[in-house]
Design an enzyme around this catalytic site. Structure first.
Site, PDB file in Angstrom:
ATOM      1  N   ASP A 197       0.881  -1.180   0.000  1.00  0.00           N
ATOM      2  CA  ASP A 197       0.000   0.000   0.000  1.00  0.00           C
ATOM      3  C   ASP A 197       0.908   1.217   0.000  1.00  0.00           C
ATOM      4  O   ASP A 197       2.082   1.093  -0.358  1.00  0.00           O
ATOM      5  CB  ASP A 197      -0.980  -0.033   1.191  1.00  0.00           C
ATOM      6  CG  ASP A 197      -2.286   0.706   0.858  1.00  0.00           C
ATOM      7  OD1 ASP A 197      -2.199   1.817   0.302  1.00  0.00           O
ATOM      8  OD2 ASP A 197      -3.375   0.190   1.148  1.00  0.00           O
ATOM      9  N   HIS A 219       2.119   1.734  -3.155  1.00  0.00           N
ATOM     10  CA  HIS A 219       1.207   2.617  -3.875  1.00  0.00           C
ATOM     11  C   HIS A 219       1.754   4.043  -3.897  1.00  0.00           C
ATOM     12  O   HIS A 219       1.020   4.986  -4.120  1.00  0.00           O
ATOM     13  CB  HIS A 219      -0.192   2.594  -3.256  1.00  0.00           C
ATOM     14  CG  HIS A 219      -0.871   1.254  -3.344  1.00  0.00           C
ATOM     15  ND1 HIS A 219      -2.143   1.038  -2.900  1.00  0.00           N
ATOM     16  CD2 HIS A 219      -0.435   0.072  -3.840  1.00  0.00           C
ATOM     17  CE1 HIS A 219      -2.471  -0.239  -3.104  1.00  0.00           C
ATOM     18  NE2 HIS A 219      -1.448  -0.837  -3.667  1.00  0.00           N
TER      19      HIS A 219
END
Ligand SMILES: *[C@@H]1O[C@H](CO)[C@@H](O)[C@H](O)[C@H]1NC(C)=O
Ligand SMILES: *[C@@H]1O[C@H](CO)[C@@H](O)[C@H](O)[C@H]1NC(C)=O
Ligand SMILES: *[C@@H]1O[C@H](CO)[C@@H](O)[C@H](O)[C@H]1NC(C)=O
Length: 357
Positions: A197, A219
């Site tokens: 993430d 991310h």
């Protein structure tokens, strides 16, 4: 005679004194010792400790304390929300000795559903210190959920390794590296994050620098605004710099997302960011986060400077740049030297000065 007695007295007195110093043992090897050691000590070693499942290693430290992790610190499995470890105090130093590892055993929780489903997964390491605290050289292994949460004032974090590589093939999700909310005067540098993430995500705060970070599989270097309790209406997040970072093999390189509320993000700098193997968007700014296509919301982003962002995005549809601003909500963006290669077509509904979309 008198002298002899005095000497004996001194010998006895000093040996009592020395003994009491020695019994003041500041090494924690069993969870049951935590409470006493925190009460009695300011120079604490936590060595090969197993923390029982479902309880927090809560380090509410005396001012100026030093804590050193030694060996393997293992957190036993329990399905709860965490944090597994929480540190508070003023002017403290928390560090990992060479070779030390804090292991959350995420592999025993991962189910591909992250924080939104499946078993409950504890968050790992929460920093809520003040007054010039330092966290350094800490190795965190296999976060079940969020890795490091920062909710602090005047904190310097460096030399971290956040290693959730095993989650790539085993259902790790929402393993955010550094999640910074409600914080001011934060410096995070010289660290490596391997996760599933955001590498860094800022929710709310001011005066932060993130530099020399290496992010793998993440991310990206992100903001997520207007979605948590700390960034209510009219919240201003400002003066945040990301510099000299690498984002490799991630979904995004740079990602600014805003949601509800009338908040403002301003005075943000990204510079010298190298991208490689990004699979969705090199730079993705979307103010319609959580409600794709709705650009009627009021969240503002102003004075966003991006310079020297280079490298490549991979895959047929991967876009170098993707900007979705709310109506009249983006202003004063200055970009230069954006050189991101990719076959997908960039899209911008707002044009930063100095950039051709
Ligand atoms: C302190 O405690 C640790 C672990 O319980 C032990 O290994 C060490 O020998 C003790 N040190 C002293 C000085 O008692
Ligand atoms: C911690 O445990 C490891 C083996 O699990 C051992 O090699 C090491 O000496 C221990 N460290 C301390 C400080 O007791
Ligand atoms: C911006 O943040 C940096 C880093 O924390 C700080 O040194 C600087 O003084 C801040 N600038 C303003 C205008 O507050």
């Amino acid at each position: 005679m008198f002298h002899l007695r005095l000497k004996i007295f001194i010998v006895i007195f000093s040996s009592v004194f020395v003994t009491s110093q020695q019994t003041n043992n500041c090494t924690i090897t069993e969870f049951s010792q935590v409470e006493r050691v925190l009460r009695e000590c300011t120079d604490i070693v936590i060595s090969n400790l197993t923390v029982p499942g479902g309880v927090q290693l809560k380090l509410d430290l005396q001012k100026g304390s030093i804590v050193t992790f030694n060996g393997n610190i293992v957190f036993e499995v329990a399905y709860w929300d965490g944090h597994l470890i929480q540190v508070s105090g003023e002017g403290v130093l928390v560090q990992g000795a060479p070779g030390s590892v804090l292991n959350a055993q995420g592999e025993k929780y991962w189910d591909g559903m992250g924080g939104d489903g499946g078993v409950r997964k504890p968050k790992f390491f929460e920093i809520s210190t003040t007054g010039g605290s330092v966290f350094r050289n800490i190795y965190l292994l296999n976060c079940a959920h969020f890795c490091v949460g920062v909710s602090a004032t005047d904190v310097h974090i460096y030399g971290f390794t956040i290693d959730v590589v095993a989650g790539n093939l085993n259902g790790g999700l929402n393993t955010d590296g550094f999640g910074v909310s409600n914080s001011h005067n934060v410096l995070i540098e010289n660290s490596v994050v391997m996760n599933q993430d955001d590498c860094v995500v800022v929710n709310f705060g001011s005066n932060m620098v993130f530099r020399n970070l290496q992010c793998y599989g993440s991310h990206g270097l992100s903001f997520s605004l207007g979605s948590s309790h700390t960034d209510d209406d009219n919240a201003v997040t400002q003066n945040i710099t990301f510099e000299d970072c690498i984002v490799a093999n991630g979904l995004y390189g740079i990602h600014l997302k805003t949601k509800r509320g009338t908040g403002l993000l301003r005075d943000v700098i990204y510079k010298n960011i190298r991208l490689s193997g990004i699979t969705e968007d090199g730079i993705y700014i979307n103010q319609d986060y959580g409600d794709i296509g709705n650009t009627a919301r009021p969240y503002q982003i102003s004075n966003l400077k991006i310079s020297n962002v280079y490298g490549s995005v991979n895959g047929q549809l991967a876009r170098p740049v993707h900007v979705v601003c709310n109506k009249d909500a983006c202003s004063d963006w200055t970009w230069s030297n954006i050189n991101i290669l990719g076959t997908g077509k960039s899209y911008c509904n707002y044009l930063p000065s100095g950039f051709v979309c």
